[in-house]
Design an enzyme around this catalytic site. Structure first.
Site, short mmCIF file in Angstrom:
data_model
loop_
_atom_site.label_atom_id
_atom_site.label_comp_id
_atom_site.label_asym_id
_atom_site.label_seq_id
_atom_site.Cartn_x
_atom_site.Cartn_y
_atom_site.Cartn_z
N LYS A 140 20.58 -27.54 -6.38
CA LYS A 140 20.88 -28.72 -5.55
C LYS A 140 21.65 -28.24 -4.33
CE LYS A 140 21.06 -32.31 -9.11
NZ LYS A 140 21.89 -33.32 -9.75
N HIS A 143 26.69 -30.53 -2.06
CA HIS A 143 27.01 -31.90 -1.65
C HIS A 143 28.47 -32.01 -1.23
CE1 HIS A 143 27.46 -36.31 -2.02
NE2 HIS A 143 26.17 -36.32 -1.77
N HIS A 146 31.49 -31.86 -3.61
CA HIS A 146 32.09 -30.61 -4.09
C HIS A 146 33.06 -30.01 -3.07
CE1 HIS A 146 29.63 -30.37 -7.69
NE2 HIS A 146 28.61 -30.76 -6.96
#
Length: 578
Positions: A140, A143, A146
């Site tokens: 992923k 984002h 984080h």
């Protein structure tokens, strides 16, 4: 350290009157915060700290009486020039020339160790600290969710290392679980090797969105996902090879992002490391009679007689996030034996870590007391100007481009060797300070307008102050030592306020190291920058007589040094031109 010298001198005098060891009094002597009201005392002693802690509230009025009695018995000397009382405090003003000379001398001598070479830290045992932070999910894109874990963990690690602890920075990747069953099945159906090579995380993100949508409409895809995850847990070569490929390309991309953030890790771990060890946890729970099974075969544990059951194993025997965290904690303690193990995650995981720590206690691990969760709130409204779903790289790019735009339109912009790198550092400072100004546990509303202001309480203002003071040094020359500096030239209210503020730095670091709150350092540096701006305006260096210019330059150089030190602890790289 300067503050220590003055505290010890005051403590020695108090010790004779109170008949207490001076070392027991030092921590009750604090530097007085600088206020807008102007000059005040430099230190205050809290009389309540030496009154019997068991005394009732009825005897509280006696504190003021005892404060006045104590102040009368104290005498001014070569160090203390004035003594008076406040509400429950005895206040001490240090000889003004001695104050200026001692503080600046200490800043120049200690350099990056100023504030750390303090008796507030001297009795502190040096510990082994393991900090788990950042922890994105592989396959992923990184984002913004984080970002907070990454910069908070980095700040805790920086400060812990600075005060002498041995720190291990660990990135515990989300690289196992049913989502990889879904991604594996999805890639086999929708994936493209070509797209994976050109833009790996973007392609995996697209595949994940596609397969999630498809699984809602087709039960068969859910079965394929479960089947793929079972193959992973059984170490079937084809499934493991695909998963490993996802993991490798993810870490490569993350390392590029961490480089932009100025963050590095000692170790990359992940849930996948504990897939087999989690089976040992289940056996331990079973052997202690803690593991129960539902009719469907799900493994559960009760933390108390009346509590709800916690799932620790799927009905097909595969591990869960909770079980893998238990295995990871035990493994880290076995291998590293840290004195403190800190987890930095958002506050939605508070109950998860309470459960982890409770189960470890039930399993008989006394070291659970050394485990600590540092939770933080959510960032709301962090979007790019296009209003898109936000990935961290987009936010860093946006901050950088907005700084470049503002620089292009500003009249005072200095030429930089690398405008892009400078803009990146300013943008990151803006993001970090916006994040660190409040309590970590609080949610906050993100605003691009607020975050990039150059005059408000922002990271841009800190960078601007640092660059401005650096420019002053370039223009007027650097001072290497303060032995020839005349402290009588630093008696203006603005100079004294700055020196008084420098006195408090060790107390701020101590407070921040105890509660893991970066806001203490941020607010201290913002105040330092405002005081420096006022002093810079009223106390010119250029055009002043040499003796006055030298003293003022010493003061501004000391301020820039502390500003740079504090910024680095927060994870900010100071810029010299902007």
């Amino acid at each position: 350290m300067a503050a220590c010298r003055f505290r010890r001198s005051i403590a020695a005098q108090l010790s004779r009157i109170l008949e207490m060891p001076p070392e027991n009094l030092v921590k009750s002597i604090c530097a007085v915060p600088v206020t807008k009201k102007g000059q005040a005392a430099d230190f205050q002693f809290f009389v309540s700290s030496v009154i019997d802690a068991n005394s009732s509230d009825d005897s509280r009025p006696d504190i003021q009486l005892q404060t006045q009695r104590l102040a009368k018995e104290l005498k001014c000397d070569a160090v203390v020039s004035e003594i008076n009382t406040g509400e429950g405090t005895v206040n001490f003003t240090i000889n003004r020339e001695l104050l200026a000379k001692t503080v600046l001398q200490q800043v120049f001598e200690d350099g990056s160790q100023y504030g750390i070479k303090s008796e507030l830290f001297s009795g502190l045992p040096k510990r082994k600290i393991l900090i788990e932070f950042s922890s994105p999910n592989i396959a992923k894109k990184f984002h913004v969710g984080h970002l907070r874990s990454t910069i908070i963990g980095n700040y805790i690690a920086n400060l812990s290392e600075a005060i002498g602890h041995h720190v291990t920075r660990m990135n515990y990747l989300g690289d196992w679980g049913m989502q990889f069953g879904l991604l594996g099945a999805g890639f086999q159906r929708f994936g493209s090797e070509e797209k994976l090579k050109s833009n790996p995380l973007q392609h995996l993100f697209e595949v994940y969105v596609q397969v999630n949508k498809a699984s809602e409409e087709d039960e068969n895809i859910k079965k394929l996902a479960q089947d793929f995850f079972r193959k992973l847990e059984a170490h079937e070569e084809q499934a493991v090879s695909l998963w490993q490929h996802f993991r490798d390309v993810s870490i490569e991309e993350y390392i590029r992002t961490y480089k932009r953030l100025g963050v590095c890790f000692d170790e990359y771990s992940g849930e996948s490391f504990y897939q087999e060890k989690s089976q040992e946890i289940l056996k331990m729970l079973d052997s202690k009679g803690l593991l129960k099974k539902t009719k469907e075969g799900t493994g559960i544990v009760y933390l108390s007689e009346k509590g709800s059951p916690l799932a620790v194993m799927r009905s097909d025997g595969t591990s869960l996030y909770l079980t893998r965290d238990l295995a990871a904690a035990i493994d880290r303690m076995d291998k590293c034996n840290p004195d403190t193990m800190i987890y930095v995650t958002d506050k939605s995981q508070i109950s998860h870590f309470q459960q982890v720590f409770q189960i470890l206690k039930l399993l008989g691990y006394e070291w659970t007391e050394r485990c600590q969760h540092v939770p933080f709130g959510r960032v709301q409204g962090m979007k790019t100007r296009k209003g898109e779903v936000v990935f961290l790289e987009d936010v860093l790019d946006e901050a950088c481009s907005m700084v470049l735009e503002k620089s292009a339109s500003a009249k005072t912009t200095k030429e930089c060797e690398d405008p892009l790198e400078t803009a990146e550092r300013i943008g990151l400072a803006a993001l970090i300070v916006q994040d660190f100004k409040g309590l970590l546990s609080s949610d906050y509303q993100f605003s691009w307008d607020r975050v990039l202001q150059s005059r408000g309480d922002t990271g841009v203002f800190l960078q601007y102050t640092h660059a401005r003071l650096h420019s002053l040094e370039e223009m007027c020359g650097r001072i290497d030592q303060v032995s020839h500096m005349n402290p009588a030239c630093l008696q203006d209210p603005q100079a004294i306020s700055l020196i008084q503020h420098l006195l408090r730095y060790d107390e701020i670091l101590c407070q921040s190291s105890q509660d893991h709150q970066p806001k203490h350092i941020v607010n201290y540096l913002l105040k330092l920058s405002h005081l420096a701006a006022a002093a810079h305006k009223m106390l010119p260096v250029k055009g002043s007589v040499p003796e006055l210019a030298e003293a003022r330059l010493c003061l501004f150089q000391a301020v820039r040094s502390i500003l740079a030190n504090g910024m680095k602890l927060l994870g900010i790289t100071p810029v010299n031109r902007m």
